[in-house]
Design a protein around this motif. Structure first.
Motif, short mmCIF file in Angstrom:
data_model
loop_
_atom_site.label_atom_id
_atom_site.label_comp_id
_atom_site.label_asym_id
_atom_site.label_seq_id
_atom_site.Cartn_x
_atom_site.Cartn_y
_atom_site.Cartn_z
N UNK D 167 -4.93 8.76 37.20
CA UNK D 167 -6.18 8.86 38.08
C UNK D 167 -5.87 9.73 39.05
N UNK D 168 -4.65 9.89 39.37
CA UNK D 168 -4.42 11.14 40.55
C UNK D 168 -4.56 12.46 39.66
N UNK D 169 -3.95 12.46 38.52
CA UNK D 169 -3.70 13.79 37.69
C UNK D 169 -5.03 14.16 37.14
N UNK D 170 -5.87 13.34 37.27
CA UNK D 170 -7.53 13.70 36.93
C UNK D 170 -7.65 13.68 35.60
N UNK D 171 -6.51 12.86 34.69
CA UNK D 171 -6.99 12.91 33.27
C UNK D 171 -7.54 11.92 32.78
N UNK D 172 -8.57 11.01 33.45
CA UNK D 172 -9.56 10.06 33.09
C UNK D 172 -10.87 10.72 33.40
N UNK D 173 -11.84 10.01 32.46
CA UNK D 173 -13.13 10.23 32.33
C UNK D 173 -13.81 10.25 33.57
#
Lengths: 232, 232, 232, 232
Positions: D167-173
């Motif tokens: 979530x923090x690395x913004x790798x989720x949709x």
């Protein structure tokens, strides 16, 4: 214009008058891509099995008198440490294999042969792992350590030869800075040669250094990243 | 015009007035292609596991007095040799299987049945491997060698029958020189029949010849290559 | 018009004025399709491993005096027969699973749960296989046979429940003659109930009948074939 | 407008005048997607092998006098229960892993490292499973139970850390309600902490509660479902 990786420019110039439809080109290229895919799938399977078989080497202590289990479990630490070191090393080698194959445009017979040699090494790892765990505190820890470190050293050599072959056979993508990666790859055999020396002195340190190596290799290798070839 | 492998010309003439959209055709063809893909994935899994289980047959020598391990490890050479011979042979059979399936346009029930028979043979290999390693220096090396070489011979037969079935059932691509490949395939049973004879004389030579066969089969077989059907 | 399997007609009418591009629709549907793919891949892995682990149950006879190996190998026939019967049965169950999933449009949580239950049964098979092989000529062959046949019976039940669930949850393709397949599926539990009865009389016949069942199920089941929904 | 998951809006604005063709964009994005696919495939392999190796821990009782087998099989109940509990728990963890990855847009090095740590935990499970089965009725069931429950607790922690990292690395949709899922994930460590407490009192209840947890987690988690972002 964009150098799309999968297009082999000299073979398939995307001329506007080209009579070949997209469907036809996909059909033509599919078997080649599928070949690489199956090599990767087979390799993934071998890596996954080898890494999971490691646990079979840790034997459950039999039932005994009260409170004996705790001591027995503590005394299994050589097995845990060897399991951890080999798991991480195989894991990092899988990662390495996986990254290497993202750079490879197509597989040829030589590459498949080298890949088989590499998998031979990976499949072999559970044996030296169990060997070193068994002999870590015995009089022959040096011999066991040499077999362990030597196995990793041999695999590192195969990785290097395989990569150099791929670069020479021009099966890698054009936009890759191959020379830089070749240089980085050369680090592996040197590090595992040092591990052989470490094993001469201590089996335990041989395992600890293996863990440290794996953590180091798992760190983000910015060199592997694809350069942004979209600019311009 | 290009004979695009995936298009079955008589069934799906790519007429310009065809009301079938690309999406519809993909959807229609997807399950068939997926079937072949899953047969290959399952086969890859079986090959990968069989090849990795081989290492479980090499037992770690127990802790003993000083410097005993080196001798014990040297004495394990029958296990190493059997591991190497079977690893390479299964590896080459996987390669063969993989190449064969790149030539196959679609799978049918007969092919799946033959494939299952082939996997039965592959799954069986760890047993004769351990058998020959255990008895390589004993009085019964001939019996163990026959079981070992005979197993490979049987698998080579199944490969042949399977290929001939695929050619006759017309599940192979049209542009393939099927007759030439059939001829090349026929070499396998002959070579492994010779291996049975070799096993009559020496278990060790049976393993060495197996290694040589595997290296030979791993060499680039130019016949397998797809002819460049794009020319004209 | 063609009922393209992947299109969920009521949800995504392919209206010519639809503002949704093909890319967008693919992106939207991708995770759902991927979910089914991973369920199949995971299942394939479990099937492939269970079928390959069977060989570990056949123990290599130790070195003994001259010509003793031949007799020892012959005496292992219960292990070979159990290996063959379980290999073919798991193989046919994989085939069945594979065919079932080609009929399934999308997976939902219930289907995944039933699939896990099915894989529990598959994973279990190596145990009753080794059990029956070990006790095939002993006084307790009936008990071992019941466990063996009962395991297959339970798996056949799960297959049925899973299929009925999929039909009721409307996760199968529309063009399928679901009722006919449901009828065909019902044959499995009946046949394996008969196998339990056979096991009451003879462990050897229990294995032979298992082999015959597997051969029967491997025969081309024309019902599974997709009807040619392209006509008209 | 539809936020198509695979399109990274700021990077690839789908402008009508964009000179980048669909083919080019697919080629450019393919390696990244392939990377995630191989991580999932490798993980699937490890999960599938770990879950199947569990059966190897159940040993076949040797041949004995008449009717002894039935009692011997009944006495194996700790092995069956431990097999069931670990099978279901690994199965549910696979499901969890699988759902988590459907939410992840792309993998980066950190995610791969966390995933490796997670697989280390999964690979480890067969050992505490065999340990608890062996000691379930012995004086040291508490120790064995702690190792068992503690292993699951550790894996639950890794799942949480991995999700928060993603979530923090913004790798989720983007369309995911990440906060709600984070909250739901936090339940895992709490539940398995309770399991450690349960293990203090009874090894059998530790296994039964594990089964109940797995059934609970297998129930449809409506939160995981993608919101219908097609509305409007």
């Amino acid at each position: 214009m964009i150098a799309a990786p999968r297009d082999e420019a000299p073979e398939a110039p995307e001329a506007p008058e080209a009579p070949e439809t997209r469907e036809a080109r996909e059909a033509r290229e599919a078997p080649v891509q599928n070949e690489t895919a199956r090599v990767e799938a087979f390799s993934d399977g071998v890596f996954a099995i080898a890494i999971t078989l490691l646990i079979l080497e840790i034997r459950v202590p039999p039932t005994a008198q009260h409170d004996a289990l705790r001591l027995a479990l503590v005394n299994l630490w050589p097995s845990y440490l060897a399991f951890l070191a080999s798991f991480l090393t195989i894991g990092v080698m899988w990662l390495n294999h996986h990254r290497l194959f993202t750079l490879i445009r197509k597989s040829d017979d030589g590459l498949i042969a080298f890949n088989l040699l590499l998998l031979l090494g990976i499949t072999w790892i559970p044996f030296p792992t169990a060997l070193l765990a068994e002999h870590l505190r015995g009089p022959d820890q040096r011999t066991a350590g040499w077999v362990y470190a030597g196995s990793f050293f041999a695999i590192a050599i195969v990785f290097n030869v395989m990569w150099r072959y791929a670069v020479r056979a021009k099966t890698v993508f054009d936009y890759i800075n191959a020379a830089a990666i070749t240089k980085q790859y050369a680090l592996g055999p040197i590090m595992y040669a040092v591990l052989v020396i470490v094993a001469t002195f201590s089996g335990v340190w041989c395992l600890i250094v293996s863990v440290l190596y794996a953590v180091y290799f798992a760190l983000p290798p910015s060199l592997w990243r694809r350069k942004d070839h979209r600019a311009t």
